[in-house]
Design a protein around this motif. Sequence first.
Motif, PDB file in Angstrom:
ATOM      1  N   GLY A 113       0.813  -1.202   0.000  1.00 54.73           N
ATOM      2  CA  GLY A 113       0.000   0.000   0.000  1.00 54.73           C
ATOM      3  C   GLY A 113       0.850   1.258   0.000  1.00 54.73           C
ATOM      4  N   ALA A 114       1.959   1.214   0.740  1.00 53.60           N
ATOM      5  CA  ALA A 114       2.844   2.379   0.781  1.00 53.60           C
ATOM      6  C   ALA A 114       3.446   2.653  -0.588  1.00 53.60           C
ATOM      7  CB  ALA A 114       3.952   2.142   1.810  1.00 53.60           C
ATOM      8  N   ALA A 115       3.784   1.592  -1.327  1.00 56.34           N
ATOM      9  CA  ALA A 115       4.325   1.771  -2.673  1.00 56.34           C
ATOM     10  C   ALA A 115       3.281   2.378  -3.593  1.00 56.34           C
ATOM     11  CB  ALA A 115       4.817   0.432  -3.222  1.00 56.34           C
ATOM     12  N   PHE A 116       2.031   1.933  -3.454  1.00 55.13           N
ATOM     13  CA  PHE A 116       0.966   2.509  -4.298  1.00 55.13           C
ATOM     14  C   PHE A 116       0.795   3.993  -4.012  1.00 55.13           C
ATOM     15  CE2 PHE A 116      -3.410   3.749  -5.154  1.00 55.13           C
ATOM     16  CZ  PHE A 116      -3.562   3.322  -6.467  1.00 55.13           C
ATOM     17  N   GLU A 117       0.840   4.376  -2.752  1.00 58.51           N
ATOM     18  CA  GLU A 117       0.710   5.791  -2.413  1.00 58.51           C
ATOM     19  C   GLU A 117       1.898   6.584  -2.941  1.00 58.51           C
ATOM     20  OE1 GLU A 117      -1.881   7.425  -1.139  1.00 58.51           O
ATOM     21  OE2 GLU A 117      -2.890   5.486  -1.410  1.00 58.51           O
ATOM     22  N   LEU A 118       3.082   5.979  -2.956  1.00 60.84           N
ATOM     23  CA  LEU A 118       4.257   6.625  -3.542  1.00 60.84           C
ATOM     24  C   LEU A 118       4.038   6.876  -5.034  1.00 60.84           C
ATOM     25  CD1 LEU A 118       7.204   7.558  -3.740  1.00 60.84           C
ATOM     26  CD2 LEU A 118       7.862   5.137  -3.886  1.00 60.84           C
ATOM     27  N   VAL A 119       3.528   5.871  -5.731  1.00 59.05           N
ATOM     28  CA  VAL A 119       3.243   6.026  -7.156  1.00 59.05           C
ATOM     29  C   VAL A 119       2.234   7.152  -7.371  1.00 59.05           C
ATOM     30  CG1 VAL A 119       2.337   4.912  -9.219  1.00 59.05           C
ATOM     31  CG2 VAL A 119       3.777   3.617  -7.647  1.00 59.05           C
ATOM     32  N   ARG A 120       1.203   7.189  -6.543  1.00 59.50           N
ATOM     33  CA  ARG A 120       0.173   8.222  -6.694  1.00 59.50           C
ATOM     34  C   ARG A 120       0.769   9.613  -6.510  1.00 59.50           C
ATOM     35  NH1 ARG A 120      -2.635  11.198  -3.593  1.00 59.50           N
ATOM     36  NH2 ARG A 120      -1.834  10.183  -1.701  1.00 59.50           N
ATOM     37  N   ARG A 121       1.633   9.775  -5.509  1.00 64.30           N
ATOM     38  CA  ARG A 121       2.238  11.095  -5.279  1.00 64.30           C
ATOM     39  C   ARG A 121       3.160  11.488  -6.429  1.00 64.30           C
ATOM     40  NH1 ARG A 121       2.425   8.926  -0.029  1.00 64.30           N
ATOM     41  NH2 ARG A 121       4.616   8.302  -0.253  1.00 64.30           N
ATOM     42  N   MET A 122       3.940  10.544  -6.927  1.00 66.08           N
ATOM     43  CA  MET A 122       4.834  10.848  -8.041  1.00 66.08           C
ATOM     44  C   MET A 122       4.043  11.194  -9.291  1.00 66.08           C
ATOM     45  SD  MET A 122       7.885   8.032  -7.409  1.00 66.08           S
ATOM     46  CE  MET A 122       8.872   8.622  -8.780  1.00 66.08           C
ATOM     47  N   TYR A 123       2.924  10.540  -9.490  1.00 63.22           N
ATOM     48  CA  TYR A 123       2.044  10.854 -10.625  1.00 63.22           C
ATOM     49  C   TYR A 123       1.530  12.291 -10.524  1.00 63.22           C
ATOM     50  CZ  TYR A 123      -2.505  11.056 -12.999  1.00 63.22           C
ATOM     51  OH  TYR A 123      -3.584  11.437 -13.749  1.00 63.22           O
ATOM     52  N   GLU A 124       1.074  12.674  -9.342  1.00 68.45           N
ATOM     53  CA  GLU A 124       0.545  14.020  -9.158  1.00 68.45           C
ATOM     54  C   GLU A 124       1.619  15.084  -9.370  1.00 68.45           C
ATOM     55  OE1 GLU A 124      -2.418  15.012  -8.824  1.00 68.45           O
ATOM     56  OE2 GLU A 124      -3.486  13.125  -8.507  1.00 68.45           O
ATOM     57  N   GLN A 125       2.857  14.757  -9.065  1.00 67.83           N
ATOM     58  CA  GLN A 125       3.954  15.715  -9.217  1.00 67.83           C
ATOM     59  C   GLN A 125       4.434  15.826 -10.656  1.00 67.83           C
ATOM     60  OE1 GLN A 125       7.056  14.440  -6.538  1.00 67.83           O
ATOM     61  NE2 GLN A 125       5.696  14.489  -4.755  1.00 67.83           N
ATOM     62  N   SER A 126       4.191  14.799 -11.478  1.00 66.20           N
ATOM     63  CA  SER A 126       4.808  14.777 -12.806  1.00 66.20           C
ATOM     64  C   SER A 126       3.801  14.944 -13.944  1.00 66.20           C
ATOM     65  CB  SER A 126       5.601  13.482 -12.996  1.00 66.20           C
ATOM     66  OG  SER A 126       4.762  12.346 -12.803  1.00 66.20           O
ATOM     67  N   VAL A 127       2.817  14.057 -14.051  1.00 69.95           N
ATOM     68  CA  VAL A 127       1.903  14.092 -15.201  1.00 69.95           C
ATOM     69  C   VAL A 127       0.455  13.923 -14.746  1.00 69.95           C
ATOM     70  CG1 VAL A 127       3.507  13.395 -17.021  1.00 69.95           C
ATOM     71  CG2 VAL A 127       2.454  11.640 -15.562  1.00 69.95           C
ATOM     72  N   PRO A 128      -0.053  14.842 -13.924  1.00 68.41           N
ATOM     73  CA  PRO A 128      -1.412  14.652 -13.392  1.00 68.41           C
ATOM     74  C   PRO A 128      -2.498  14.652 -14.453  1.00 68.41           C
ATOM     75  CG  PRO A 128      -0.600  16.876 -12.947  1.00 68.41           C
ATOM     76  CD  PRO A 128       0.575  16.089 -13.450  1.00 68.41           C
ATOM     77  N   GLY A 129      -2.253  15.204 -15.645  1.00 71.57           N
ATOM     78  CA  GLY A 129      -3.262  15.205 -16.692  1.00 71.57           C
ATOM     79  C   GLY A 129      -3.245  13.968 -17.548  1.00 71.57           C
ATOM     80  N   SER A 130      -2.309  13.060 -17.283  1.00 73.15           N
ATOM     81  CA  SER A 130      -2.186  11.850 -18.073  1.00 73.15           C
ATOM     82  C   SER A 130      -3.024  10.733 -17.456  1.00 73.15           C
ATOM     83  CB  SER A 130      -0.717  11.441 -18.147  1.00 73.15           C
ATOM     84  OG  SER A 130      -0.544  10.309 -18.958  1.00 73.15           O
ATOM     85  N   SER A 131      -3.070   9.597 -18.148  1.00 73.38           N
ATOM     86  CA  SER A 131      -3.793   8.441 -17.623  1.00 73.38           C
ATOM     87  C   SER A 131      -3.026   7.845 -16.440  1.00 73.38           C
ATOM     88  CB  SER A 131      -3.938   7.382 -18.718  1.00 73.38           C
ATOM     89  OG  SER A 131      -4.217   6.113 -18.168  1.00 73.38           O
TER      90      SER A 131
END
Length: 503
Positions: free
Chosen positions: A130-148
């Motif tokens: 779960g912690a890894a998934f939350e890490l992925v989510r945060r990195m997504y928001e920081q880099s390409v939030p408009g992408s899939s």
Amino acid sequence: MSGRASEADVCLILEGAYPFVAGGVSSWTHDLIRAHADLRFRIVTLAADETRQTPRYELPSNVVGLTVIPLQQAESRIDNGWGTARLIAELEGPLTRLLSRGGLDDFRGVIAALRRHPKRATRAALLNSGAAFELVRRMYEQSVPGSSFMNYFWSWRVLAGGLFSTLLAELPKARCYHAISTGYAGLVMARAVIETGRPGLLTEHGIYTNERRVEIEMAEWLTDGPPAWLDLEGRRQDLRNVWIDAFVGYSRSCYEACTKIVTLYTGNQELQARDGAPTERMAIIPNGIDYDGFSAIPRDTTPRPPTVALIGRAVPIKDVKTYIRAIALLRDMVPGCRALLLGPTDEDPAYFRECQQMVAHLGLEGTFEFAGRVKLHDYLGKLDAIALTSISEAQPLVLLEAGAAGVPSVATDVGSCRDLIEGRADESPPIGPGGFVVPLADPHATAKALAALLGDPAMRARCGEAMRRRTEKYYNKRVVDRIYRDLYDSLLRLPDAPRAKAA
């Protein structure tokens, strides 16, 4: 055995190549090992996944071991808990920076975080918790939030999963670590430098990040946000940037860890410097070929059709389709000509089927032949010219091997092809052209150049002789082997550097 007695002298590290893929870099690696028969080599090969592969080469007797590291591995377990959350928290900063065009300091930080938690640092914890998934989510928001997010999630698992595979695998002992590309192979080398204190050497034939850029630009699924023209401030990132930034970070880590950075020609050094390679560590060592063996191949003087060949794998980067289109045009210019593709056809089955369909569609069945994997010595004496239509190359050995046999070339303007065919700027005295250099993806120019060679025996002989003389003078393998041996000896004499310790 233990200690130094159990170590290899040189650990060669490759991605998607020797001993499971034939030709190109694999042939170069095989020849390098055999040229230094008194050194002990250990092979580390990075494979795409856990699929069992069949070796294409019989390993020389001075290879003391082979390690295969699958980059993508099946992992269904879930690993959660306070310890896993702490590991992910410590990993987040350096990993985020590394995947955003970071460098060796960030790579060290990733290693240090994993080593501080040796029992928790598993693929299950790093990819499925779960912690890894939350890490992925945060990195997504920081880099390409408009992408899939779904596309980002699987991109992250490939990029980070490959990284974790290089860091969790067993590292063979060696006195020197020699990576044959950056990318994941370069990460293994950089890790070895950090953890063992032994020197690292890099030889780049083609520039890894440049080749990945080409593949990424061709991957339509990596662009899934709004059209770029809607981004009025020019700041929008898409998944292509995610992939490219990660590979630049991986390459920079490798460059910064190296004692010496070798490539084949000056143009490559410009690309290396762009991606962070320290210029003071750079060196040029061209590829060499067995000039004596290839120059002894006799010419076939019996009556036969004018014959050309592309020597290489049936894969997109070789742009076999442009070659096929060129042959369709050449057939009209030189009636009765024969065209061959000499090389493996099983590496990209879908692409090979498309090439077969193109041959059939253009009505070339009586002209074009997919000969498959062959002994080149059996064919070079029967060729009048070779074509190279690649969209990316470094210093293609096939031009040199054919050149030593007196066969001229028509090649795209990639890598060092212009130097090989027209001569380097410092060539003295000038030897003359050994064929023609043509634009990328231009079947008309390729066909026209091939027709010029096939239709003018005197020009063809001059060009073939120029290629033979240039290869003998500048690309003789005996000279190149000596240069590599001196480099190996200098690295093997170096004392151990301080090793990294988990903070």
